[in-house]
Design a protein around this motif. Structure first.
Motif, PDB file in Angstrom:
ATOM      1  N   LYS A 183      86.714 -17.251  39.261  1.00  0.00           N
ATOM      2  CA  LYS A 183      86.833 -17.693  40.657  1.00  0.00           C
ATOM      3  C   LYS A 183      85.322 -18.374  41.049  1.00  0.00           C
ATOM      4  N   ARG A 184      84.483 -17.440  40.796  1.00  0.00           N
ATOM      5  CA  ARG A 184      83.026 -17.932  41.255  1.00  0.00           C
ATOM      6  C   ARG A 184      82.455 -19.015  40.292  1.00  0.00           C
ATOM      7  N   ALA A 185      82.925 -18.970  39.038  1.00  0.00           N
ATOM      8  CA  ALA A 185      82.545 -19.956  38.073  1.00  0.00           C
ATOM      9  C   ALA A 185      83.412 -21.385  38.541  1.00  0.00           C
ATOM     10  N   ASN A 186      84.499 -21.345  38.847  1.00  0.00           N
ATOM     11  CA  ASN A 186      85.291 -22.452  39.217  1.00  0.00           C
ATOM     12  C   ASN A 186      84.627 -23.165  40.419  1.00  0.00           C
ATOM     13  N   ILE A 187      83.897 -22.524  41.292  1.00  0.00           N
ATOM     14  CA  ILE A 187      83.117 -22.888  42.391  1.00  0.00           C
ATOM     15  C   ILE A 187      82.012 -23.818  41.782  1.00  0.00           C
ATOM     16  N   LEU A 188      81.188 -23.193  40.975  1.00  0.00           N
ATOM     17  CA  LEU A 188      80.098 -23.900  40.423  1.00  0.00           C
ATOM     18  C   LEU A 188      80.341 -24.849  39.593  1.00  0.00           C
ATOM     19  N   PHE A 189      81.370 -24.834  38.665  1.00  0.00           N
ATOM     20  CA  PHE A 189      81.836 -26.026  37.766  1.00  0.00           C
ATOM     21  C   PHE A 189      82.396 -26.967  38.571  1.00  0.00           C
ATOM     22  N   GLY A 190      82.704 -26.790  39.697  1.00  0.00           N
ATOM     23  CA  GLY A 190      83.253 -27.939  40.518  1.00  0.00           C
ATOM     24  C   GLY A 190      82.237 -28.684  41.185  1.00  0.00           C
ATOM     25  N   LYS A 191      81.204 -28.107  41.438  1.00  0.00           N
ATOM     26  CA  LYS A 191      79.934 -28.936  41.918  1.00  0.00           C
ATOM     27  C   LYS A 191      79.162 -29.461  40.648  1.00  0.00           C
ATOM     28  N   TRP A 192      79.262 -28.901  39.581  1.00  0.00           N
ATOM     29  CA  TRP A 192      78.508 -29.616  38.386  1.00  0.00           C
ATOM     30  C   TRP A 192      79.271 -30.868  37.840  1.00  0.00           C
ATOM     31  N   ALA A 193      80.713 -30.549  37.851  1.00  0.00           N
ATOM     32  CA  ALA A 193      81.669 -31.649  37.464  1.00  0.00           C
ATOM     33  C   ALA A 193      81.638 -32.891  38.295  1.00  0.00           C
ATOM     34  N   ASN A 194      81.458 -32.741  39.664  1.00  0.00           N
ATOM     35  CA  ASN A 194      81.555 -33.726  40.737  1.00  0.00           C
ATOM     36  C   ASN A 194      79.938 -34.456  40.507  1.00  0.00           C
ATOM     37  N   PHE A 195      79.037 -33.667  40.287  1.00  0.00           N
ATOM     38  CA  PHE A 195      77.753 -34.234  40.059  1.00  0.00           C
ATOM     39  C   PHE A 195      77.572 -35.186  39.065  1.00  0.00           C
ATOM     40  N   ILE A 196      77.922 -34.587  38.016  1.00  0.00           N
ATOM     41  CA  ILE A 196      77.890 -35.366  36.469  1.00  0.00           C
ATOM     42  C   ILE A 196      78.622 -36.671  36.704  1.00  0.00           C
ATOM     43  N   ASN A 197      79.824 -36.449  37.109  1.00  0.00           N
ATOM     44  CA  ASN A 197      80.771 -37.509  37.175  1.00  0.00           C
ATOM     45  C   ASN A 197      80.376 -38.625  38.069  1.00  0.00           C
ATOM     46  N   SER A 198      79.408 -38.438  39.021  1.00  0.00           N
ATOM     47  CA  SER A 198      78.792 -39.376  40.089  1.00  0.00           C
ATOM     48  C   SER A 198      77.670 -40.147  39.181  1.00  0.00           C
ATOM     49  N   LYS A 199      77.275 -39.703  38.088  1.00  0.00           N
ATOM     50  CA  LYS A 199      76.218 -40.515  37.408  1.00  0.00           C
ATOM     51  C   LYS A 199      76.790 -41.428  36.473  1.00  0.00           C
ATOM     52  N   GLY A 200      78.173 -41.388  36.219  1.00  0.00           N
ATOM     53  CA  GLY A 200      78.423 -42.333  35.190  1.00  0.00           C
ATOM     54  C   GLY A 200      79.916 -41.981  34.606  1.00  0.00           C
ATOM     55  N   VAL A 201      80.525 -43.025  33.899  1.00  0.00           N
ATOM     56  CA  VAL A 201      81.840 -42.690  33.343  1.00  0.00           C
ATOM     57  C   VAL A 201      81.573 -41.819  31.920  1.00  0.00           C
ATOM     58  N   ALA A 202      82.945 -41.604  31.572  1.00  0.00           N
ATOM     59  CA  ALA A 202      82.516 -40.634  30.402  1.00  0.00           C
ATOM     60  C   ALA A 202      82.226 -41.087  29.192  1.00  0.00           C
ATOM     61  N   ASN A 203      81.078 -40.145  28.697  1.00  0.00           N
ATOM     62  CA  ASN A 203      80.246 -40.409  27.534  1.00  0.00           C
ATOM     63  C   ASN A 203      79.164 -41.626  27.742  1.00  0.00           C
ATOM     64  N   SER A 204      79.003 -42.061  28.977  1.00  0.00           N
ATOM     65  CA  SER A 204      78.004 -43.170  29.192  1.00  0.00           C
ATOM     66  C   SER A 204      76.640 -42.334  29.263  1.00  0.00           C
ATOM     67  N   ASP A 205      75.699 -43.266  28.525  1.00  0.00           N
ATOM     68  CA  ASP A 205      74.282 -42.808  28.293  1.00  0.00           C
ATOM     69  C   ASP A 205      73.760 -42.182  29.674  1.00  0.00           C
ATOM     70  N   LYS A 206      74.237 -42.870  30.881  1.00  0.00           N
ATOM     71  CA  LYS A 206      73.509 -42.444  32.192  1.00  0.00           C
ATOM     72  C   LYS A 206      73.692 -41.083  32.504  1.00  0.00           C
ATOM     73  N   ARG A 207      74.819 -40.452  31.933  1.00  0.00           N
ATOM     74  CA  ARG A 207      74.951 -39.081  32.681  1.00  0.00           C
ATOM     75  C   ARG A 207      74.572 -37.980  31.246  1.00  0.00           C
ATOM     76  N   GLN A 208      74.058 -38.529  30.253  1.00  0.00           N
ATOM     77  CA  GLN A 208      73.680 -37.490  29.198  1.00  0.00           C
ATOM     78  C   GLN A 208      72.648 -36.374  29.682  1.00  0.00           C
ATOM     79  N   PRO A 209      71.595 -36.894  30.319  1.00  0.00           N
ATOM     80  CA  PRO A 209      70.701 -36.161  30.737  1.00  0.00           C
ATOM     81  C   PRO A 209      71.225 -34.583  31.507  1.00  0.00           C
ATOM     82  N   PHE A 210      72.223 -35.234  32.476  1.00  0.00           N
ATOM     83  CA  PHE A 210      72.883 -34.207  33.375  1.00  0.00           C
ATOM     84  C   PHE A 210      73.821 -33.262  32.721  1.00  0.00           C
TER      85      PHE A 210
END
Length: 309
Positions: free
Chosen positions: A233-260
């Protein structure tokens, strides 16, 4: 004649082995027509996994973003079934992308509507919240969840982390460094999963599934570890924040989101090796005060009940 369909996705073959063992009694029955349908992605994930592909799959997996599938015009999917068995893996505390993608198709909606469904899970150890997500998908497809079987790696968390990484990155289900146990669900548990078949057959021919999950539980279909519920449950909360943050940086496999993506991979290592032990210690300190909650959680997550929003 009873018609039964097994829907599955596998890379290593483990989940197919589990599914075949569970359905062995159905396969042997002359009164059952058993079919298997393998979900296939148009753009396949590698196996063994390379590090970049493995971590790049995280945001879309957790956010349950579907990918394109092939073979959806397979005649198997156009038949009517008396029972459907959905076999899936857990990726990043969520149903794998192939399974999630299939459940979002129109063919799945038609196939699953008003049908009894048994879910079969093969994973490392945390599956509770992934199953909750699958439950919601089945509810959206008007399916009737009647049973769940979860087979897991029984070794302690940190050992299974090392062994599963060895398996996923080499493709070899062998002992890491020659000293660690074999990764994944044990051969013993896979072979013995045939014990669930008699309960499934009985419910199938009686067309009565109200006691199926209890019968499966009596045979060890699900083992609930309270600490893993807390972690999940706790990991799901944190994963949700990470997933949305990374997704906001670019589409799947894009170079823009690789640092994140790289930052997430570092965070994941820290979470597994440093944060998880601390959470476990806090869990132990509160153990005596949460007995009622643990009992309620165990009862619910062992069941096929679905919490409706």
């Amino acid at each position: 004649m009873k018609n039964v369909l097994v829907i599955y996705y596998t890379q290593s073959g483990q989940l197919l082995d589990i599914s075949k063992n569970i359905t062995q009694e159905l396969e042997d029955s002359k009164e059952v027509s058993l079919s298997f349908y393998e979900i296939k992605l148009k753009n396949k994930f590698p196996f063994p996994w390379d590090k970049k592909s493995f971590f790049n799959a995280f945001p879309e997996t957790f956010l349950q973003v579907p990918m394109g599938l092939e073979d959806l015009d397979n005649p198997i999917l156009n038949k009517s079934y008396d029972l459907i068995i959905l076999s899936y893996q857990v990726w990043y505390l969520s149903p794998s992308i192939p399974i999630n993608s299939f459940l979002k198709t129109k063919i799945a909606k038609s196939l699953l509507k008003n049908k009894p469904v048994i879910t079969v899970i093969g994973c490392r150890n945390m599956w509770i919240m992934a199953q909750e997500k699958v439950k919601k998908s089945l509810l959206q497809n008007d399916a009737n969840l009647v049973g769940n079987i979860a087979l897991v790696d029984r070794h302690i968390n940190h050992i299974s982390v090392l062994t599963i990484l060895h398996w996923m990155t080499t493709g070899l289900k062998t002992r890491f460094l020659g000293i660690f146990p074999k990764p994944g669900v044990s051969d013993k548990d896979i072979n013995e999963s045939s014990k669930f078949g008699s309960s499934i057959v009985k419910s199938l021919f009686e067309n009565d599934y109200k006691n199926l999950q209890n019968n499966l539980l009596e045979k060890g279909a699900v083992r609930i570890k309270p600490f893993l519920i807390v972690m999940d449950k706790r990991a799901n909360i944190l994963f949700g924040k990470w997933a949305n943050f990374i997704n906001s940086k670019g589409v799947a496999n894009s170079d823009k989101r690789q640092p994140f993506i790289k930052l997430f991979s570092i965070y994941l290592s820290v979470a597994i090796w440093l944060i998880a032990p601390i959470v476990f210690l806090l869990f132990l300190l509160s153990f005596a005060f949460l007995s009622k909650k643990r009992k309620n959680d165990k009862e619910y997550y062992s069941s096929v009940q679905i919490k409706k929003d």
